[in-house]
Enzyme design. Structure first.
Site, PDB file in Angstrom:
ATOM      1  N   SER A 172      -7.275   3.868  -1.074  1.00 36.20           N
ATOM      2  CA  SER A 172      -6.974   2.437  -1.102  1.00 36.20           C
ATOM      3  C   SER A 172      -8.209   1.600  -1.380  1.00 36.20           C
ATOM      4  CB  SER A 172      -6.344   2.010   0.224  1.00 36.20           C
ATOM      5  OG  SER A 172      -5.113   2.665   0.383  1.00 36.20           O
ATOM      6  N   ASP A 205       2.215   2.722   3.291  1.00 40.71           N
ATOM      7  CA  ASP A 205       1.317   3.870   3.143  1.00 40.71           C
ATOM      8  C   ASP A 205       1.280   4.740   4.404  1.00 40.71           C
ATOM      9  OD1 ASP A 205      -1.103   5.269   1.921  1.00 40.71           O
ATOM     10  OD2 ASP A 205      -2.051   4.361   3.672  1.00 40.71           O
ATOM     11  N   THR A 216      -8.003  -2.265   1.959  1.00 42.96           N
ATOM     12  CA  THR A 216      -7.404  -3.101   0.912  1.00 42.96           C
ATOM     13  C   THR A 216      -7.849  -4.570   1.016  1.00 42.96           C
ATOM     14  OG1 THR A 216      -5.530  -1.580   0.961  1.00 42.96           O
ATOM     15  CG2 THR A 216      -5.257  -3.609  -0.311  1.00 42.96           C
ATOM     16  N   ASP A 243       0.846  -1.198   0.000  1.00 39.74           N
ATOM     17  CA  ASP A 243       0.000   0.000   0.000  1.00 39.74           C
ATOM     18  C   ASP A 243       0.883   1.251   0.000  1.00 39.74           C
ATOM     19  OD1 ASP A 243      -1.876   2.125   0.694  1.00 39.74           O
ATOM     20  OD2 ASP A 243      -3.252   0.514   1.254  1.00 39.74           O
ATOM     21  N   HIS A 278       1.984   8.702   4.806  1.00 41.29           N
ATOM     22  CA  HIS A 278       1.085   9.702   5.407  1.00 41.29           C
ATOM     23  C   HIS A 278       1.796  10.491   6.510  1.00 41.29           C
ATOM     24  CE1 HIS A 278      -2.632   8.816   3.342  1.00 41.29           C
ATOM     25  NE2 HIS A 278      -2.516   7.528   3.590  1.00 41.29           N
ATOM     26  N   GLU A 322      -0.900  -8.124   1.808  1.00 44.29           N
ATOM     27  CA  GLU A 322      -0.675  -6.675   1.779  1.00 44.29           C
ATOM     28  C   GLU A 322       0.367  -6.233   2.805  1.00 44.29           C
ATOM     29  OE1 GLU A 322      -2.897  -2.334   1.929  1.00 44.29           O
ATOM     30  OE2 GLU A 322      -3.586  -3.912   3.268  1.00 44.29           O
TER      31      GLU A 322
END
Ligand code: MG
Ligand code: ZN
Length: 393
Positions: free
Chosen positions: A91, A271, A144, A50, A275, A266
């Site tokens: 996502s 991700d 996800t 991700d 962020h 995943e």
């Protein structure tokens, strides 16, 4: 020279094939891979990092001593990640595109623009008698993974997403989010008891370490790694790589092993590092994800009938490696704490990998996987993009 010219002419004639036509936005594009010949795989392992754009991969590679398991992949493509309502996808819309082959709005969990459920590749694989599995470093109800088994109008409906897992027969799952099953706000249901009544062996981080769990290949298996979201790898999360290995062992020995399996993995927190605009967080998650890729490749090489695909839903942070960086010390920069709309790499290895070369919509990945498994034609893709604006989470 003449030979070369003739070759160039033939190539240009081929690429001007009227069936293919020019790729105009908003029209159907027949993918060149329609003409690719390939061997059909028995199993697919679909891995999402991700927020893993090219810079995330690059930074992980350099800090890891200038090498990644990802470098073993020889078939590489790029996908266009935008969603139906935003040039910058979230996502949920990103995973809906992979799982269902249709673009939807940011926040959608495998429902279309009208909020209607769309069948997912995991459900379709199950219908064919294949086994299924999910291993993630977020909660199992996070956007996800949810898109592979749930259908909800919003990614925020986590308890409803948990209830959707009961409607599916995912054979093996490992991830966080126990509270959405065990101590629910919306109702009195205990979904862990319900899973057990359905024949699952369920365990969690509180009972025993994942690495100490013994697995019965004949029973369905679920393991919760956290009450809510698992901690970062740098803070001691240590189940992911082993769980990916165990998943391949389980799914290849399970009852329906002769029909093949679909495993979704995943690396969720690359991700979250993006962020947070935290380069070290991104890199540690990236390197752990690549370790998991190594375990998956060990299995796939031995097995010989497994197609492995590694991609991301989008990039996060507008991450850059700035001047002054060295291989062992990255000087990072970020353009945003949100997602970005840059092209996303797709890596494929094993039988059917040839299908994943080129530049295509994120939705094409679903059709390529289905074509590889012999579950359907690789349909024409509609690229109807008009969204602009800031991305989701
Ligand atoms: Mg995710
Ligand atoms: Zn995000």
């Amino acid at each position: 020279m003449k030979k070369l010219l003739l070759f160039a002419l033939l190539v240009s004639l081929w690429s001007c094939d009227p069936k293919q036509g020019p790729a105009k936005q908003g029209t159907d594009i027949v993918l060149p891979s329609d003409t690719v010949s390939f061997t059909a795989p028995k199993n697919i392992i679909f891995m999402v990092g991700d927020g893993m754009g090219l810079t995330e991969i690059t930074a992980g590679m350099y800090i890891n001593g200038n090498k990644l398991n990802l470098e073993e992949f020889k078939c590489i493509g790029l996908h266009k990640s935008y969603s139906s309502d935003n040039l910058v996808t979230d996502s949920a819309a990103g995973a809906t595109a992979f799982a269902c082959g249709k673009k939807s709005y940011n926040g959608a969990i495998s429902v279309n623009d009208e909020g209607k459920p769309m069948p997912t590749i995991m459900e379709e694989a199950k219908e064919q008698g294949m086994s299924t599995g999910i291993v993630v470093t977020c909660s199992i109800v996070h956007a996800t993974p949810a898109c592979f088994y749930a259908h909800q109008k919003s990614r925020a409906y986590k308890e409803q997403i948990a209830a959707d897992l009961l409607e599916q027969d995912v054979d093996f799952f490992v991830g966080g989010g126990k509270k959405y099953f065990a101590r629910r706000d919306a109702d009195e249901r205990n979904l862990i008891d319900e899973l057990k009544r359905k024949g699952y062996v369920i365990s969690d981080f509180f009972e025993k370490d994942f690495n100490d769990v013994s697995i019965n290949f004949k029973r369905k298996f679920g393991y919760f790694t956290a009450n809510e979201e698992p901690i970062p790898a740098s803070q001691g999360r240590d189940y992911f790589v082993q769980a990916c290995k165990t998943a391949t062992e389980y799914l290849s020995a399970h009852d329906s092993a002769d029909k093949g399996f679909f495993l979704m993995i995943e690396g969720s927190q690359i991700d979250w590092g993006g962020h947070a605009n935290n380069s070290d967080y991104i890199i540690s998650e990236m390197i752990e994800f690549d370790e998991a890729i190594g375990k998956v490749m060990d299995f796939a090489k031995k097995d010989g009938e497994t197609l492995v695909i590694v991609t991301a839903d989008h990039e996060t942070g507008g991450y850059a490696i700035n001047p002054g960086s060295k291989m062992d010390s990255i000087i990072p920069a970020f353009t945003t704490p949100k997602h970005t709309a840059t092209l996303i790499p797709v890596f494929a290895w094993g039988p059917g990998a040839e299908l994943f070369r080129g530049i295509y919509e994120n939705t094409a990945i679903y059709h390529k996987m289905k074509k590889a498994l012999g579950l359907g034609p690789e349909e024409a893709q509609t690229g109807a993009g008009k969204g602009v604006g800031a991305g989701g989470s």
